[in-house]
Design an enzyme around this catalytic site. Structure first.
Site, PDB file in Angstrom:
ATOM      1  N   CYS A 170       1.010  -1.205  -0.027  1.00 44.09           N
ATOM      2  CA  CYS A 170      -0.006   0.007   0.018  1.00 44.09           C
ATOM      3  C   CYS A 170       0.881   1.289  -0.017  1.00 44.09           C
ATOM      4  O   CYS A 170       0.273   2.339   0.155  1.00 44.09           O
ATOM      5  CB  CYS A 170      -0.843  -0.122   1.295  1.00 44.09           C
ATOM      6  N   HIS A 310      -2.410   8.623   5.946  1.00 42.73           N
ATOM      7  CA  HIS A 310      -3.084   7.158   5.319  1.00 42.73           C
ATOM      8  C   HIS A 310      -4.361   7.080   5.770  1.00 42.73           C
ATOM      9  O   HIS A 310      -5.203   6.614   4.894  1.00 42.73           O
ATOM     10  CB  HIS A 310      -1.971   6.124   6.001  1.00 42.73           C
ATOM     11  N   GLU A 321      -0.611   6.190  13.328  1.00 43.27           N
ATOM     12  CA  GLU A 321      -0.008   7.315  12.664  1.00 43.27           C
ATOM     13  C   GLU A 321      -0.499   8.508  13.361  1.00 43.27           C
ATOM     14  O   GLU A 321       0.328   9.469  13.370  1.00 43.27           O
ATOM     15  CB  GLU A 321      -0.684   7.604  11.141  1.00 43.27           C
ATOM     16  N   LYS A 342      -9.287   8.962   1.956  1.00 41.33           N
ATOM     17  CA  LYS A 342      -9.837   7.440   1.926  1.00 41.33           C
ATOM     18  C   LYS A 342     -11.357   7.283   2.337  1.00 41.33           C
ATOM     19  O   LYS A 342     -12.038   6.601   1.916  1.00 41.33           O
ATOM     20  CB  LYS A 342      -8.993   6.508   2.516  1.00 41.33           C
ATOM     21  N   HIS A 347      -9.827   2.714  -0.483  1.00 38.66           N
ATOM     22  CA  HIS A 347      -8.489   2.556  -0.124  1.00 38.66           C
ATOM     23  C   HIS A 347      -8.031   1.517  -1.702  1.00 38.66           C
ATOM     24  O   HIS A 347      -8.269   0.402  -1.693  1.00 38.66           O
ATOM     25  CB  HIS A 347      -7.943   1.541   0.969  1.00 38.66           C
ATOM     26  N   PHE A 406       0.876  -3.180   4.669  1.00 33.53           N
ATOM     27  CA  PHE A 406       1.016  -4.682   4.972  1.00 33.53           C
ATOM     28  C   PHE A 406       2.603  -4.964   4.815  1.00 33.53           C
ATOM     29  O   PHE A 406       3.293  -4.486   3.768  1.00 33.53           O
ATOM     30  CB  PHE A 406       0.172  -5.677   4.569  1.00 33.53           C
TER      31      PHE A 406
END
Length: 423
Positions: A170, A310, A321, A342, A347, A406
């Site tokens: 990602c 993110h 975050e 997002k 996403h 990930f």
């Protein structure tokens, strides 16, 4: 400062809610969501049946019947974006120095859509363990090789310099643009076509995220399902799309009178070496990436005007975050607007980092911070200014945009107006 400074002079965006930067920016600043019930396949048997789909007609976007037949949906996205980015930069392939022009495209899952469709045909709907290759389309090999996506972009612009496919989950969309900028900085290229693409809305991708319960099951209310930093969030919403940029060395861009969206002033990546999907709550590795990117850009925390988060909408990511922002820029974290797009476009895995770069550059262009849609009651552990529901007009000269993926990938990038930049 690096002698060779890198700027963005063109962009093309294919995103949920509309094709093109104008439709994309209008969606964001209106605070509208493009999330809906999945229509690309029958998702009735899945836990999460919602996604942010792109209303995309390849023929309407100028692709020929042969291109449509040859390319996976992700490939179609990236070629349209490449052509749009060149046009936006006021360039044609003939204007580019072919041997000094390169391509860097990011993707997390490659040609997933085409591969799955072909497997269904070859295996007769999954009934045959041994598939019959004679039923495969002539371009099936290209679906199996992710670098095909970068090759398609290179063909679209006539690039004969360095061409690469960056796949870091990602964070791919941030890392691919950083790679392109680095090649210009080091002198390996003068122009880079850089960005990312992914079209992961397919049964196999949905099944994988269902299995780990990462996506939101809020099927009865898809428009409000993606709710980063909200106390009631319950997972991310899958998306798709692409964004591609023309990167040029600053003096070259100025010499030809190009419009400059912003400078790629700094970037850095880190890994947590911890867990495939888990994150440590202290946000240390993301904070280290932000610190390194700010050092490269030669800026201080007081210079940051906006943080493009993110903001996936999972509890551990949002808290991770939030902690990283506090760790890297200290008390300034409470003063800087933070938001997650997002909440509106979902996403799109490897593509989202580039789509968020586009949003960050447009924030600089228009001195406007896009909101975090669907944020009604913030998680007490997420106590920063997340710009709930409504866009905010304010001076935006310098943006920090971040990605988390990930495998422990963490990437940060600093984007700035080269004329107004404080160093």
């Amino acid at each position: 400062m690096n002698e060779r400074r890198v700027v963005v002079t063109g962009m093309g965006v294919v995103a949920p809610g509309g094709v093109g930067t104008k439709a994309f920016w209008e969606l964001l600043t209106d605070g509208r969501t493009a999330t809906r019930t999945i229509s690309l396949f029958d998702a009735s048997g899945f836990r999460s049946r919602i996604a942010a789909e792109v209303d995309f007609d390849p023929a309407h976007e100028g692709l020929s019947p042969q291109e449509i037949r040859r390319m996976d949906r992700a490939g179609q996205f990236v070629v349209v974006c490449t052509r749009d980015a060149l046009a936006d930069a006021g360039l044609t392939p003939d204007d580019l120095p072919a041997s000094r022009t390169g391509v860097s495209i990011g993707s997390a899952v490659g040609c997933t859509t085409g591969l799955e469709e072909e497997y269904v045909v070859l295996s007769d709907g999954g009934r045959n363990w041994l598939v019959d290759h004679e039923y495969g389309v002539p371009h099936l090999y290209g679906y199996m090789v992710p670098s095909t996506l970068a090759v398609e972009a290179a063909w679209a612009c006539g690039a004969e310099g360095p061409v690469a496919l960056i796949s870091t989950g990602c964070t791919s969309g941030l890392d691919s643009v950083a790679h392109g900028a680095r090649l210009i900085q080091e002198g390996s290229a003068d122009v880079m076509i850089a960005g990312a693409t992914d079209a992961p809305i397919s049964p196999i991708t949905s099944a994988c995220f269902d299995a780990i319960r990462a996506t939101s099951p809020r099927n009865d209310d898809p428009h409000h399902a993606s709710r980063p930093f909200d106390a009631s969030r319950d997972g991310f919403v899958l998306g798709e799309g692409s964004a591609v940029f023309v990167l040029e060395e600053l003096s070259r861009a100025r010499a030809r009178g190009a419009h400059i969206y912003g400078e790629i002033a700094g970037f850095a990546g880190r890994s947590n070496a911890y867990h495939m999907t888990g994150l440590k709550p202290d946000g240390r590795e993301m904070a280290l990436a932000i610190d390194a990117a700010m050092r490269q850009a030669e800026i201080n925390p007081s210079d940051v005007d906006y943080i493009n988060a993110h903001g996936s909408g999972t509890k551990q990511n949002d808290r991770h975050e939030t902690a990283a922002f506090k760790r890297s820029i200290g008390h300034r974290a409470y003063e800087v607007p933070v938001s997650s797009i997002k909440s509106m476009v979902g996403h799109s895995l490897g593509a989202i980092g580039s789509i968020e770069i586009a949003a960050s550059l447009l924030a600089i262009e228009h001195d406007t911070v896009p909101p975090t849609a669907n944020l009604n009651e913030a998680d007490p552990e997420c106590d920063l200014d997340y710009v709930p529901r409504t866009a905010r007009e304010c001076p935006v000269d310098t943006v920090v945009t971040v990605g988390s993926g990930f495998g422990g990938f963490q990437t940060a990038m600093v984007l700035a107006d080269p004329e107004r930049r404080r160093t």
